[in-house]
Write a protein that holds these residues in place. Structure first.
Motif, PDB file in Angstrom:
ATOM      1  N   LEU A 137     -30.421  31.602 111.073  1.00 62.56           N
ATOM      2  CA  LEU A 137     -30.348  32.898 110.418  1.00 62.56           C
ATOM      3  C   LEU A 137     -31.536  33.163 109.492  1.00 62.56           C
ATOM      4  CD1 LEU A 137     -26.548  33.010 109.506  1.00 62.56           C
ATOM      5  CD2 LEU A 137     -27.704  34.277 111.318  1.00 62.56           C
ATOM      6  N   PHE A 138     -31.949  32.147 108.758  1.00 58.37           N
ATOM      7  CA  PHE A 138     -32.891  32.375 107.663  1.00 58.37           C
ATOM      8  C   PHE A 138     -34.304  31.869 107.925  1.00 58.37           C
ATOM      9  CE2 PHE A 138     -28.642  31.938 105.601  1.00 58.37           C
ATOM     10  CZ  PHE A 138     -28.496  33.274 105.258  1.00 58.37           C
ATOM     11  N   GLN A 139     -34.519  31.102 109.002  1.00 58.87           N
ATOM     12  CA  GLN A 139     -35.857  30.607 109.302  1.00 58.87           C
ATOM     13  C   GLN A 139     -36.363  31.111 110.655  1.00 58.87           C
ATOM     14  OE1 GLN A 139     -36.590  26.462 108.654  1.00 58.87           O
ATOM     15  NE2 GLN A 139     -35.549  26.425 106.669  1.00 58.87           N
ATOM     16  N   ASN A 140     -35.811  32.220 111.096  1.00 58.20           N
ATOM     17  CA  ASN A 140     -36.302  32.926 112.288  1.00 58.20           C
ATOM     18  C   ASN A 140     -36.107  32.156 113.591  1.00 58.20           C
ATOM     19  OD1 ASN A 140     -37.142  35.102 110.711  1.00 58.20           O
ATOM     20  ND2 ASN A 140     -39.157  34.186 110.343  1.00 58.20           N
ATOM     21  N   ASP A 141     -35.206  31.170 113.594  1.00 64.08           N
ATOM     22  CA  ASP A 141     -34.925  30.490 114.858  1.00 64.08           C
ATOM     23  C   ASP A 141     -34.223  31.407 115.855  1.00 64.08           C
ATOM     24  OD1 ASP A 141     -36.088  28.288 113.799  1.00 64.08           O
ATOM     25  OD2 ASP A 141     -34.269  27.056 113.664  1.00 64.08           O
ATOM     26  N   LEU A 163     -24.739  20.560 111.485  1.00 65.34           N
ATOM     27  CA  LEU A 163     -24.530  21.745 112.314  1.00 65.34           C
ATOM     28  C   LEU A 163     -24.627  23.002 111.457  1.00 65.34           C
ATOM     29  CD1 LEU A 163     -23.914  22.638 115.212  1.00 65.34           C
ATOM     30  CD2 LEU A 163     -21.480  22.487 114.666  1.00 65.34           C
ATOM     31  N   GLY A 164     -24.036  22.956 110.277  1.00 61.50           N
ATOM     32  CA  GLY A 164     -24.149  24.083 109.359  1.00 61.50           C
ATOM     33  C   GLY A 164     -25.591  24.337 108.963  1.00 61.50           C
ATOM     34  N   LYS A 165     -26.339  23.269 108.742  1.00 59.71           N
ATOM     35  CA  LYS A 165     -27.754  23.409 108.403  1.00 59.71           C
ATOM     36  C   LYS A 165     -28.520  24.092 109.534  1.00 59.71           C
ATOM     37  CE  LYS A 165     -31.922  20.615 107.837  1.00 59.71           C
ATOM     38  NZ  LYS A 165     -32.490  19.242 107.821  1.00 59.71           N
ATOM     39  N   LEU A 166     -28.234  23.723 110.759  1.00 61.95           N
ATOM     40  CA  LEU A 166     -28.941  24.302 111.907  1.00 61.95           C
ATOM     41  C   LEU A 166     -28.642  25.795 112.049  1.00 61.95           C
ATOM     42  CD1 LEU A 166     -28.451  21.413 114.496  1.00 61.95           C
ATOM     43  CD2 LEU A 166     -30.586  22.077 113.380  1.00 61.95           C
ATOM     44  N   PHE A 167     -27.397  26.183 111.840  1.00 60.56           N
ATOM     45  CA  PHE A 167     -27.064  27.607 111.940  1.00 60.56           C
ATOM     46  C   PHE A 167     -27.653  28.409 110.781  1.00 60.56           C
ATOM     47  CE2 PHE A 167     -23.723  26.233 114.955  1.00 60.56           C
ATOM     48  CZ  PHE A 167     -23.953  27.157 115.958  1.00 60.56           C
ATOM     49  N   ARG A 168     -27.799  27.776 109.615  1.00 60.88           N
ATOM     50  CA  ARG A 168     -28.477  28.460 108.513  1.00 60.88           C
ATOM     51  C   ARG A 168     -29.953  28.658 108.834  1.00 60.88           C
ATOM     52  NH1 ARG A 168     -25.149  25.010 105.487  1.00 60.88           N
ATOM     53  NH2 ARG A 168     -26.862  23.530 105.173  1.00 60.88           N
TER      54      ARG A 168
END
Length: 314
Positions: free
Chosen positions: A27-31, A19-24
């Motif tokens: 923020l950082f991969q334009n999702d 979940l933390g990976k998805l929120f990162r």
């Protein structure tokens, strides 16, 4: 060392990690771009069909269909590529001890947050553009909350369907190739906006569009609204001459002089009411339940498919 730690990592902790990976990535991969895209689409729909939404039967049906389309579109683009773009990583991590249920649960939580945000954005854009929203509530004490729940469930159901496609697809290209076909099926089999043959009507129960559109019409009290299309079409013929006279013009003048237009619109609407759109809690609950059931089915199938990802030789 990494493999050993992964095997002893519990399902809850794995869920939190992913979940933390998805929120990162958000923020950082334009999702995050899915959110302004939702606002733009909502604005275009509000500008195009928002004028008569929840004011007339025709406007409500068309507007509810358009809003359902927004939700389906948002849900598809949220997750159509999220698994297939990292398929190799998922396969490697699964061999190292990743629980597929934890991986999918992380996606479910993350996508739920996106879908809630998109539902709020739609309501905000419509309200900002003075689109009339339902004035009466059925489930909660706030009509906009009722509508917001419906928008969320439609979006989330479409989101999980896209997640299933993403879990099944080998590459992002194949997922994006399948998506237009599934999208067309969702829109075509909405159950109300297009005149389908009777043989095709049972298939409408398989789409999120049908249940979303039905819930939105019911929440807008569709059956109490006037119908204007018959009046407008008849009005186009007011200057038609028969034996040198204009009988329809005389009738329209009589109706308007006696202030009978609204009564006729209501009477016309009464002949075209639809029990499926009744202003009833039972109708809304049925639609919500169907959306939830299909969501769970999509998630279950996605988990089953990913459990066999190690055997995938593609």
């Amino acid at each position: 060392m990494r493999k050993r730690r992964a095997r002893h990592t519990g399902r809850f902790l794995q869920t939190v990690i992913y979940l933390g990976k998805l929120f990162r990535m958000f923020l950082f991969q334009n999702d995050w771009k899915v959110l302004p895209m939702s606002a733009i689409i909502a604005g275009l729909v509000a500008f195009s069909v928002g004028q008569n939404l929840y004011k007339t039967m025709e406007g409500t049906l068309m507007g509810s269909f358009a809003v359902s389309c927004i939700c389906i579109w948002n849900g598809f683009f949220n997750s159509i590529q999220v698994i297939c773009r990292e398929r190799a990583i998922v396969k490697r991590d699964h061999r190292s001890g990743l629980h597929i249920t934890s991986y999918v649960a992380a996606h479910m939580i993350y996508q739920a947050v996106l879908c809630i945000a998109q539902a709020i954005i739609i309501i905000f854009i419509f309200s900002s553009m003075n689109v009339q929203m339902p004035a009466k509530s059925l489930i909660t004490n706030w009509p906009l909350v009722d509508v917001g729940i419906t928008l969320f469930l439609i979006t989330y159901c479409a989101d999980m369907l896209a997640l299933l496609i993403s879990a099944s697809a080998r590459t992002t290209t194949s997922a994006m190739t399948v998506m237009p076909f599934v999208l067309i099926v969702q829109l075509l089999f909405s159950g109300a906006f297009f005149n389908l043959p009777k043989q095709a009507m049972p298939f409408t129960n398989l789409t999120a569009t049908k249940w979303g559109l039905t819930a939105l019409c019911a929440q807008g009290d569709y059956n109490s609204l006037p119908m204007v299309s018959i009046w407008n079409n008849a009005l186009k013929m007011k200057n038609v001459e028969i034996d040198g006279q204009k009988p329809l013009l005389e009738i329209f003048k009589y109706i308007e002089d006696n202030d009978m237009r609204d009564d006729i619109l209501i009477k016309t609407a009464q002949q075209n009411q639809n029990e499926e759109y009744a202003f009833s809690k039972d109708v809304v609950y049925k639609c919500w339940n169907c959306l939830i059931i299909w969501t769970l089915i999509y998630v279950f199938i996605a988990v089953v498919i990913l459990e066999f990802i190690d055997k995938d030789k593609r």
